[in-house]
Design a protein around this motif. Structure first.
Motif, PDB file in Angstrom:
ATOM      1  N   ILE A 135       0.819  -1.203   0.000  1.00 43.90           N
ATOM      2  CA  ILE A 135       0.000   0.000   0.000  1.00 43.90           C
ATOM      3  C   ILE A 135       0.854   1.254   0.000  1.00 43.90           C
ATOM      4  CG2 ILE A 135      -0.280   0.125   2.510  1.00 43.90           C
ATOM      5  CD1 ILE A 135      -3.038   0.867  -0.006  1.00 43.90           C
ATOM      6  N   LEU A 139       0.456   4.179  -2.680  1.00 46.62           N
ATOM      7  CA  LEU A 139       0.186   5.574  -2.300  1.00 46.62           C
ATOM      8  C   LEU A 139       1.241   6.514  -2.881  1.00 46.62           C
ATOM      9  CD1 LEU A 139      -0.930   5.191   1.415  1.00 46.62           C
ATOM     10  CD2 LEU A 139      -2.345   5.838  -0.520  1.00 46.62           C
ATOM     11  N   PHE A 143       0.531   9.618  -5.288  1.00 48.52           N
ATOM     12  CA  PHE A 143       1.076  10.950  -5.042  1.00 48.52           C
ATOM     13  C   PHE A 143       1.761  11.482  -6.304  1.00 48.52           C
ATOM     14  CE2 PHE A 143       5.172  13.033  -4.077  1.00 48.52           C
ATOM     15  CZ  PHE A 143       4.707  14.250  -3.635  1.00 48.52           C
ATOM     16  N   TRP A 169      -0.249  14.505  -1.394  1.00 47.11           N
ATOM     17  CA  TRP A 169      -0.271  13.145  -0.855  1.00 47.11           C
ATOM     18  C   TRP A 169      -1.659  12.811  -0.316  1.00 47.11           C
ATOM     19  CZ3 TRP A 169      -1.436  10.497   3.507  1.00 47.11           C
ATOM     20  CH2 TRP A 169      -1.014   9.176   3.548  1.00 47.11           C
ATOM     21  N   LEU A 170      -2.300  13.776   0.361  1.00 48.07           N
ATOM     22  CA  LEU A 170      -3.648  13.520   0.884  1.00 48.07           C
ATOM     23  C   LEU A 170      -4.640  13.265  -0.242  1.00 48.07           C
ATOM     24  CD1 LEU A 170      -3.883  16.077   3.820  1.00 48.07           C
ATOM     25  CD2 LEU A 170      -3.790  13.588   3.979  1.00 48.07           C
ATOM     26  N   PHE A 173      -4.052   9.845  -1.449  1.00 46.08           N
ATOM     27  CA  PHE A 173      -4.625   8.903  -0.486  1.00 46.08           C
ATOM     28  C   PHE A 173      -6.134   8.806  -0.654  1.00 46.08           C
ATOM     29  CE2 PHE A 173      -6.594   8.263   3.697  1.00 46.08           C
ATOM     30  CZ  PHE A 173      -6.093   7.005   3.999  1.00 46.08           C
ATOM     31  N   THR A 176      -6.979   6.966  -3.795  1.00 48.97           N
ATOM     32  CA  THR A 176      -6.689   5.544  -3.609  1.00 48.97           C
ATOM     33  C   THR A 176      -7.803   4.879  -2.819  1.00 48.97           C
ATOM     34  OG1 THR A 176      -4.313   5.973  -3.655  1.00 48.97           O
ATOM     35  CG2 THR A 176      -5.021   3.897  -2.660  1.00 48.97           C
ATOM     36  N   MET A 177      -8.273   5.549  -1.764  1.00 49.90           N
ATOM     37  CA  MET A 177      -9.358   4.984  -0.971  1.00 49.90           C
ATOM     38  C   MET A 177     -10.651   4.896  -1.773  1.00 49.90           C
ATOM     39  SD  MET A 177      -8.188   4.037   1.902  1.00 49.90           S
ATOM     40  CE  MET A 177      -6.652   3.635   1.102  1.00 49.90           C
TER      41      MET A 177
END
Length: 197
Positions: A135, A139, A143, A169-170, A173, A176-177
């Motif tokens: 993961i 991630l 990013f 990055w957030l 994330f 990705t979620m």
């Protein structure tokens, strides 16, 4: 055969599925608490970036940080996340588990869990899994894609504020979620729905 002997013969998976089935409200509350803690952690991080003197309210570049200010920034982030997210989350989960354990859960379930835990401690062999889930790499790729899509691929690090990298990055994330987490959640729901039936 008594209920206790019958429960001992159950496999681990069947035993815990039975416990979860009887206490499904507890599981839903704990899942909601985890999601809330994740969202709260993101908001605390973004609020800290916008209001911290260390990092000049998110405008410093990586070239402006020293080892001391970088460590101070990380310690302050950890402190605020610990105080505003982790402690309330642990307290809430502990309170909910205590209420279920002392007020709602049946005595038979409590005794079965205690006996299982005692047997597990007696027969426990420590196996450590050194494999990562991949993961972190996924991630990092997300990013990089966010930076590429934003058009900052060839921009030097010193030209962008550090807050840009945190926010990129957030976003990676979050996407990705959305892309992996939602289908995984649906598959898990279908799996548990069939298991519980």
């Amino acid at each position: 055969m008594t209920i206790e002997e019958e429960r001992k013969e159950l496999s681990e998976e069947a035993f815990w599925i039975g416990i979860i089935r009887r206490n499904w409200i507890l599981v839903l509350i704990l899942i909601a608490a985890c999601v809330g803690a994740l969202i709260g952690g993101i908001f605390v991080l973004l609020t800290f970036i916008e209001s911290s003197n260390v990092g000049n309210y998110g405008t410093w570049t990586f070239a402006d940080f020293s080892v001391g200010t970088a460590i101070l920034w990380m310690l302050l982030v950890f402190l605020w996340e610990f105080l505003l997210v982790l402690l309330p989350f642990c307290g809430f989960c502990g309170l909910i588990v205590c209420v279920f354990w002392f007020k709602i859960m049946s005595e038979e379930d409590k005794e079965a869990i205690k006996s299982r835990n005692k047997e597990e401690k007696d027969n426990k062999h420590h196996h450590y899994n050194k494999e990562g889930g991949g993961i972190g790499g996924f991630l990092f790729i997300a990013f990089l894609l966010m930076v590429l899509i934003d058009g900052q691929w060839l921009t030097p690090f010193g030209s962008l504020p550090y807050s840009y990298f945190v926010i990129a990055w957030l976003w990676g994330f979050i996407w990705t979620m959305i892309i992996i987490g939602i289908p995984a959640g649906v598959i898990a729901l279908i799996y548990f729905w069939r298991k519980f039936k």
